[in-house]
Design a protein around this motif. Structure first.
Motif, mmCIF file in Angstrom:
data_model
loop_
_atom_site.group_PDB
_atom_site.id
_atom_site.type_symbol
_atom_site.label_atom_id
_atom_site.label_comp_id
_atom_site.label_asym_id
_atom_site.label_seq_id
_atom_site.Cartn_x
_atom_site.Cartn_y
_atom_site.Cartn_z
ATOM 1 N N ALA A 1 65.748 109.774 -26.120
ATOM 2 C CA ALA A 1 65.306 108.355 -26.351
ATOM 3 C C ALA A 1 65.041 107.413 -25.285
ATOM 4 O O ALA A 1 64.408 106.837 -24.774
ATOM 5 N N GLY A 2 66.398 107.829 -23.834
ATOM 6 C CA GLY A 2 66.464 107.515 -22.895
ATOM 7 C C GLY A 2 65.086 107.278 -21.982
ATOM 8 O O GLY A 2 64.487 106.862 -21.728
ATOM 9 N N VAL A 3 64.533 109.546 -21.780
ATOM 10 C CA VAL A 3 63.906 109.308 -20.983
ATOM 11 C C VAL A 3 62.094 108.874 -22.092
ATOM 12 O O VAL A 3 61.354 107.841 -20.699
ATOM 13 N N MET A 4 62.504 108.387 -22.539
ATOM 14 C CA MET A 4 60.683 107.879 -23.175
ATOM 15 C C MET A 4 61.147 106.571 -23.527
ATOM 16 O O MET A 4 59.352 106.059 -22.562
ATOM 17 N N PHE A 5 61.883 105.815 -23.403
ATOM 18 C CA PHE A 5 62.330 104.272 -23.325
ATOM 19 C C PHE A 5 61.575 103.802 -21.618
ATOM 20 O O PHE A 5 61.535 103.370 -21.303
ATOM 21 N N ALA A 6 62.428 105.039 -20.262
ATOM 22 C CA ALA A 6 62.129 104.721 -19.438
ATOM 23 C C ALA A 6 60.340 104.912 -18.933
ATOM 24 O O ALA A 6 59.949 104.291 -18.572
ATOM 25 N N GLY A 7 59.772 105.639 -19.861
ATOM 26 C CA GLY A 7 58.216 105.588 -19.223
ATOM 27 C C GLY A 7 58.286 103.851 -20.297
ATOM 28 O O GLY A 7 57.007 103.819 -19.634
ATOM 29 N N GLY A 8 58.571 103.569 -20.695
ATOM 30 C CA GLY A 8 57.792 102.124 -21.287
ATOM 31 C C GLY A 8 58.085 100.936 -20.783
ATOM 32 O O GLY A 8 57.392 100.326 -20.044
ATOM 33 N N VAL A 9 59.169 101.254 -19.940
ATOM 34 C CA VAL A 9 60.509 100.715 -18.654
ATOM 35 C C VAL A 9 58.731 100.518 -17.443
ATOM 36 O O VAL A 9 58.648 99.648 -16.880
ATOM 37 N N LEU A 10 58.624 101.318 -17.518
ATOM 38 C CA LEU A 10 57.537 101.680 -15.665
ATOM 39 C C LEU A 10 56.220 101.336 -16.224
ATOM 40 O O LEU A 10 55.558 100.219 -15.135
ATOM 41 N N SER A 11 55.697 100.966 -17.174
ATOM 42 C CA SER A 11 54.316 101.086 -18.401
ATOM 43 C C SER A 11 54.562 99.042 -18.207
ATOM 44 O O SER A 11 53.981 98.072 -17.958
ATOM 45 N N TRP A 12 55.667 99.125 -19.255
ATOM 46 C CA TRP A 12 54.929 96.944 -19.428
ATOM 47 C C TRP A 12 56.118 96.231 -18.546
ATOM 48 O O TRP A 12 56.283 94.982 -18.294
ATOM 49 N N LEU A 13 57.096 97.355 -17.750
ATOM 50 C CA LEU A 13 57.717 96.276 -17.411
ATOM 51 C C LEU A 13 57.641 96.548 -14.767
ATOM 52 O O LEU A 13 58.346 95.900 -13.946
ATOM 53 N N VAL A 14 56.843 97.603 -14.525
ATOM 54 C CA VAL A 14 56.453 97.817 -13.457
ATOM 55 C C VAL A 14 55.442 97.590 -13.181
ATOM 56 O O VAL A 14 54.669 96.823 -12.888
ATOM 57 N N LEU A 15 54.431 98.548 -13.892
ATOM 58 C CA LEU A 15 52.868 99.021 -13.729
ATOM 59 C C LEU A 15 52.518 97.363 -14.004
ATOM 60 O O LEU A 15 51.582 96.626 -13.183
ATOM 61 N N LEU A 16 52.884 97.209 -14.927
ATOM 62 C CA LEU A 16 51.759 95.591 -15.802
ATOM 63 C C LEU A 16 52.032 94.404 -14.834
ATOM 64 O O LEU A 16 51.066 93.800 -14.806
ATOM 65 N N PRO A 17 53.484 94.238 -14.672
ATOM 66 C CA PRO A 17 53.349 92.682 -13.387
ATOM 67 C C PRO A 17 53.070 92.847 -12.332
ATOM 68 O O PRO A 17 52.572 92.157 -11.694
ATOM 69 N N LEU A 18 53.189 94.656 -11.430
ATOM 70 C CA LEU A 18 53.082 94.311 -10.621
ATOM 71 C C LEU A 18 51.360 94.808 -10.138
ATOM 72 O O LEU A 18 51.043 93.685 -9.600
ATOM 73 N N LEU A 19 50.610 94.884 -11.825
ATOM 74 C CA LEU A 19 48.558 95.088 -11.498
ATOM 75 C C LEU A 19 48.844 93.420 -12.055
ATOM 76 O O LEU A 19 48.081 93.406 -11.465
ATOM 77 N N SER A 20 49.312 92.444 -12.410
ATOM 78 C CA SER A 20 49.445 91.239 -12.584
ATOM 79 C C SER A 20 49.340 90.039 -10.995
ATOM 80 O O SER A 20 48.726 89.155 -11.095
ATOM 81 N N TYR A 21 50.482 90.419 -10.343
ATOM 82 C CA TYR A 21 50.687 90.222 -9.566
ATOM 83 C C TYR A 21 49.469 90.120 -7.869
ATOM 84 O O TYR A 21 49.047 89.067 -7.702
ATOM 85 N N LEU A 22 49.556 92.095 -8.411
ATOM 86 C CA LEU A 22 48.377 91.758 -7.253
ATOM 87 C C LEU A 22 46.831 91.224 -7.581
ATOM 88 O O LEU A 22 45.790 90.464 -7.245
ATOM 89 N N GLY A 23 46.517 91.105 -9.583
ATOM 90 C CA GLY A 23 45.361 90.211 -10.081
ATOM 91 C C GLY A 23 46.074 88.839 -9.642
ATOM 92 O O GLY A 23 44.249 88.169 -9.672
ATOM 93 N N ASN A 24 46.272 88.169 -9.179
ATOM 94 C CA ASN A 24 46.422 86.493 -9.088
ATOM 95 C C ASN A 24 45.105 86.921 -7.573
ATOM 96 O O ASN A 24 44.794 85.486 -7.305
#
Length: 460
Positions: A47-70
């Motif tokens: 469960a932790g490994v699966m949630f870690a994948g979600g953390v990467l997408s929604w709390l790492v990649l998504l904010p990073l992409l949004s920051y660069l998109g500005n």
């Protein structure tokens, strides 16, 4: 009646505004008893490994992409249908346009890695299966507990299935002999792997997702090799993957059933006849139920999301159309490779990186509850008949039945849609603003406490 059934919000969470210091970072939790039950059953590590994948997408990649998109003045390829720039898109729009391809690449690589890891098992299982072709089932002097259905019957049934899939009207594989050959070929190998792994190790180690993804990739690759490209062949590839997936799942269940029968002294041939009856019956019932759910709620809509089905569609259409954004896909591929180099099985992480975080978050909470139970009791809760596992299994089954009941009530206009903005429930303020978030959070916490208390009980 609709107010009584929708007292609390169905999801809680928060997404940082696009103009915030951590733009579009999103953490949502689906208030779902069945997701918490799944997390408890699979345990804290998976469960932790699966949630870690979600953390990467929604709390790492998504904010990073949004920051660069500005700092971008034009839409970033692949340009979404809306034509919006990144700084104009919501978190959900960014995930659909970019992040999901990274998750699909991670799942694609993890599926192939899982398949490669099981090759020794495939080879050894194939050798053992070949030895059985020279034996005669039910011969004179053979013990009742060793009596299986004749292998010639299995071969005849497999060939009959292939012929049926080619000539039966309305099937995706109608008129396509190659698809039937691929089903028999992949089905033989992956059913053997599924049965052997489940019988020796357990159902939790059965890599059905990896085998299904590998089937889809290999099928689409073969189709492209013979010149079958475009959306016309997507349903055919999906039909091959669906049959092989179901066959592998049934193979694992059959292995467990026969193992149990051996322990209690059952007759294998009688069990196998019963399994055939059960498969036909369940296929009929599940088929009708699925068609009804699609008719009244539309599978893949906001009321009945299907993220894994969307993942399969993304892989199939991308490979057959040869228009996948390979830059994003390769990022996901090497995320899985990185995890494997770190000694972490990547498939659970990859699936979590593709699924919405509101799905993986409650699963992680269920894993935490199990970790807490094991810590308080001082023993691992690994038994399939422990109180915690039985209660969590009941949550999964009950949640599924409640969902079907809701669909029936909704289909008869007795309930509004679950995502209807005008649905305020019996107590409207429990759906609004901060009060709604707190009320939903307390409800979910109360459910976690109940699960933990049940997990600590000792069955007599």
């Amino acid at each position: 009646l609709s107010w009584i059934f929708q007292i609390f919000r169905t999801a809680i969470g928060y997404s940082v505004p696009r103009t915030g210091i951590f733009p579009n970072a999103t953490l949502n939790i689906d208030i779902s008893p069945e997701y918490m039950g799944v997390g408890y059953v699979i345990g804290p590590r998976i469960a932790g490994v699966m949630f870690a994948g979600g953390v990467l997408s929604w709390l790492v990649l998504l904010p990073l992409l949004s920051y660069l998109g500005n700092f971008m003045t034009v839409p970033l390829p692949p340009v979404p249908a809306s034509g919006l720039r990144i700084d104009q898109m919501s978190a959900a729009q960014l995930w659909s346009a970019y992040i999901r391809y990274t998750g699909a690449g991670a799942v694609l690589a993890a599926g192939l890695i899982t398949l490669g890891r099981t090759i020794p098992t495939i080879v050894s299982s194939f050798k053992e299966s070949m030895k059985d072709f020279g034996s005669v089932a039910g011969g004179a002097g053979q013990a009742r507990t060793d009596r299986d259905l004749p292998l010639r019957l299995v071969l005849f049934g497999s060939l009959a299935l292939a012929v049926f899939l080619v000539f039966a009207p309305g099937t995706p594989t109608q008129g396509n002999a190659l698809s039937a050959i691929l089903i028999v070929l992949f089905g033989f190998f992956f059913v053997t792997v599924s049965s052997r792994i489940t019988g020796l190790i357990g159902n939790s180690s059965n890599p059905i997702s990896g085998m299904t993804i590998a089937t889809l990739i290999l099928t689409c690759t073969i189709f492209v090799g013979v010149g079958w490209v475009g959306d016309t062949y997507a349903p055919i590839a999906l039909g091959v993957g669906a049959v092989v997936c179901i066959a592998a799942a049934i193979g694992g269940a059959t292995s467990q059933d026969l193992k149990t029968g051996f322990i209690v002294g059952a007759t294998p041939s009688s069990q196998q006849i019963g399994l055939v009856i059960g498969v036909v019956t369940s296929a009929f019932v599940i088929g009708i139920t699925t068609l009804y759910l699609h008719q009244v709620m539309t599978i893949g809509s906001g009321s009945l999301p299907a993220p894994q089905a969307t993942l399969m569609s993304t892989i199939i259409r991308g490979l057959l159309s040869q228009n996948l954004p390979w830059g994003l896909v390769l990022v996901g591929v090497f995320i899985s490779v990185t995890l494997e180099l770190c000694g972490i099985r990547s498939l659970s992480f990859a699936v979590g990186s593709y699924l919405p975080i509101q799905t993986t978050a409650p699963i992680f909470v269920g894993g935490i509850v199990r970790w807490w139970v094991e810590r308080k009791t001082g023993q691992r809760d690994e038994s399939e008949i422990s109180s915690g596992t039985l209660f969590s299994s009941g949550l999964i089954a009950g949640g599924s039945l409640a969902g079907i009941l809701y669909a029936a009530l909704y289909g008869n206009n007795l309930l509004p849609a679950a995502d209807d903005a005008e649905t305020l429930g019996l107590i409207p303020f429990l759906h609004e603003g901060t009060v709604g978030l707190v009320a939903g959070g307390l409800l979910f916490a109360a459910l976690a406490i109940i699960v933990s208390r049940m997990g600590m009980r000792t069955l007599k």
